[in-house]
Design a protein around this motif. Structure first.
Motif, short mmCIF file in Angstrom:
data_model
loop_
_atom_site.label_atom_id
_atom_site.label_comp_id
_atom_site.label_asym_id
_atom_site.label_seq_id
_atom_site.Cartn_x
_atom_site.Cartn_y
_atom_site.Cartn_z
N LEU A 130 11.31 -5.14 2.29
CA LEU A 130 9.74 -4.91 2.75
C LEU A 130 8.83 -6.08 2.51
O LEU A 130 7.86 -6.08 3.48
N LEU A 131 9.00 -6.54 1.27
CA LEU A 131 7.84 -7.88 1.22
C LEU A 131 8.11 -8.91 2.23
O LEU A 131 7.13 -9.46 2.70
N LEU A 132 9.32 -9.33 2.52
CA LEU A 132 9.24 -10.06 3.60
C LEU A 132 8.58 -9.43 4.94
O LEU A 132 8.07 -10.34 5.61
N ALA A 133 9.05 -8.44 5.32
CA ALA A 133 8.37 -7.64 6.55
C ALA A 133 6.77 -7.94 6.41
O ALA A 133 6.13 -8.05 7.49
N VAL A 156 13.01 4.01 4.90
CA VAL A 156 11.51 4.09 4.47
C VAL A 156 10.61 4.74 5.80
O VAL A 156 10.91 4.29 6.83
N ASP A 157 9.69 5.60 5.68
CA ASP A 157 8.88 6.02 6.31
C ASP A 157 7.44 5.18 6.14
O ASP A 157 7.12 5.08 4.94
N ILE A 158 6.82 4.56 6.98
CA ILE A 158 5.71 3.38 6.99
C ILE A 158 4.77 3.37 8.08
O ILE A 158 5.02 3.50 9.02
N THR A 159 3.64 2.80 7.58
CA THR A 159 2.59 2.55 8.64
C THR A 159 1.70 1.45 8.31
O THR A 159 2.38 0.47 7.50
N LEU A 181 1.65 -3.17 4.62
CA LEU A 181 2.37 -2.08 5.04
C LEU A 181 1.98 -1.01 3.95
O LEU A 181 1.84 -1.12 2.80
N GLN A 182 2.06 0.50 4.58
CA GLN A 182 1.60 1.59 3.75
C GLN A 182 3.01 2.30 3.45
O GLN A 182 3.29 2.75 4.66
N ILE A 183 3.26 2.55 2.57
CA ILE A 183 4.59 3.40 2.33
C ILE A 183 4.31 4.84 2.28
O ILE A 183 3.32 5.44 1.38
N PHE A 184 4.73 5.66 3.17
CA PHE A 184 4.52 7.14 3.28
C PHE A 184 5.73 7.81 2.27
O PHE A 184 5.36 8.57 1.81
N ALA A 218 0.88 -0.98 0.03
CA ALA A 218 0.00 0.00 0.03
C ALA A 218 0.89 1.28 -0.17
O ALA A 218 2.01 1.24 0.37
N VAL A 219 0.51 2.39 -0.45
CA VAL A 219 0.95 3.54 -0.71
C VAL A 219 0.13 4.61 -0.34
O VAL A 219 -1.14 4.83 -0.68
N ARG A 220 0.79 5.82 0.07
CA ARG A 220 0.11 7.04 0.20
C ARG A 220 -0.18 7.64 -1.02
O ARG A 220 0.96 8.05 -1.96
N GLN A 221 -1.33 8.06 -1.60
CA GLN A 221 -1.43 8.66 -2.66
C GLN A 221 -2.20 9.81 -2.51
O GLN A 221 -3.40 9.73 -1.89
N PRO A 222 -1.82 11.12 -3.01
CA PRO A 222 -0.92 11.56 -3.71
C PRO A 222 0.10 11.30 -2.46
O PRO A 222 0.09 11.50 -1.48
N HIS A 223 1.83 11.27 -3.24
CA HIS A 223 2.65 11.24 -2.29
C HIS A 223 2.71 12.76 -1.48
O HIS A 223 2.64 13.66 -2.08
N PRO A 224 2.84 12.50 -0.06
CA PRO A 224 2.74 13.78 0.67
C PRO A 224 3.74 14.81 0.27
O PRO A 224 3.25 16.15 0.40
#
Length: 240
Positions: A55-58, A139-142, A71-74, A25-31
């Motif tokens: 990241l995929l392993l995490a 990476v910043d992530i939630t 995981l959502q990439i910020f 998952a990603v934040r859209q639009p990129h902040p």
């Protein structure tokens, strides 16, 4: 200068590659791009190849505990120009929040810089002290739940306050704050087995292979020989 800037860097030349956005998952639009940060037309959702694979392993570790969660990439790779843009933007926002008008006194500027640099790395172009995100290894992530909804973590990413400390709510007796701490812990428990290390002051920031990562590894293991394997991104490490 941050304490981790004393760590030597021996860059392994691994390329910067796009993240598999169909799997994360990603934040859209990129902040930051939405604010006008200068990414030069390149996607901000890029990391060193092995970091993206980790990241995929995490995420797989996460889904063992919470099926369907992702995981959502910020934010991921951040050129130094973007680091400069965001530091300048944050300084301006913090100055406004404190109600300080220009021109600032020397003491006001000192306090402002101290507050912002507690969370933001200096936008250094020195190859021996790159900002972590400018190496492609941070990476910043939630988290998002099985319905794709963001999981509340107690603060927004980038909040300049003590509440951003990963363990700020650890001793709280409040049920909501206990849940925030549990979900921050869940995120860390997914990331650490994949090789990442969490920033001591930011629940959302994780590194794998940069100077901050190596410094944290030294603290934990006592091994003074651990070094960074990713330095600043160059043309040779940028995948076309």
């Amino acid at each position: 200068m941050k304490p981790y800037h004393a760590i030597p860097i021996h860059d392994n030349g691994e390329p910067l590659v796009p993240l598999p956005l169909d799997q994360l998952a990603v934040r859209q639009p990129h902040p930051y791009a939405a604010l006008g940060a200068p990414y030069g037309g390149q996607s901000p959702y890029r990391l060193r190849r092995s970091v993206g694979q980790a990241l995929l392993l995490a995420q797989a570790h996460l889904q063992e505990q919470r099926p369907g969660w992702r995981l959502q990439i910020f934010d991921a790779y951040r050129p130094v120009a973007v680091q400069q843009f965001m530091v300048d933007y944050t300084l301006q926002q913090q100055q406004q929040a404190w109600g300080w008008c220009n021109p600032l006194t020397a003491e006001q500027r000192r306090q402002l810089l101290e507050q912002v640099y507690r969370f933001w790395a200096p936008p250094s172009a020195d190859p021996s002290s790159p900002p972590p995100h400018s190496t492609g290894a941070a990476v910043d992530i939630t988290l998002v739940d099985a319905q794709g909804q963001p999981v509340a973590m107690g603060t927004a990413i980038d909040e300049l306050s003590p509440r951003s400390d990963p363990d700020y709510f650890a001793a709280s007796k409040d049920a909501q704050e206990q849940q925030w701490h549990c979900d921050r812990t869940l995120l860390n428990q997914a990331m650490e087995p994949a090789g990442f290390r969490r920033h001591p002051q930011e629940w959302w920031h994780f590194s794998l292979g940069d100077q901050l990562w190596a410094w944290l590894q030294r603290q934990d293991t006592g091994d003074p020989h651990i070094i960074a394997r990713y330095g600043p991104v160059t043309e040779l490490t940028t995948s076309v």
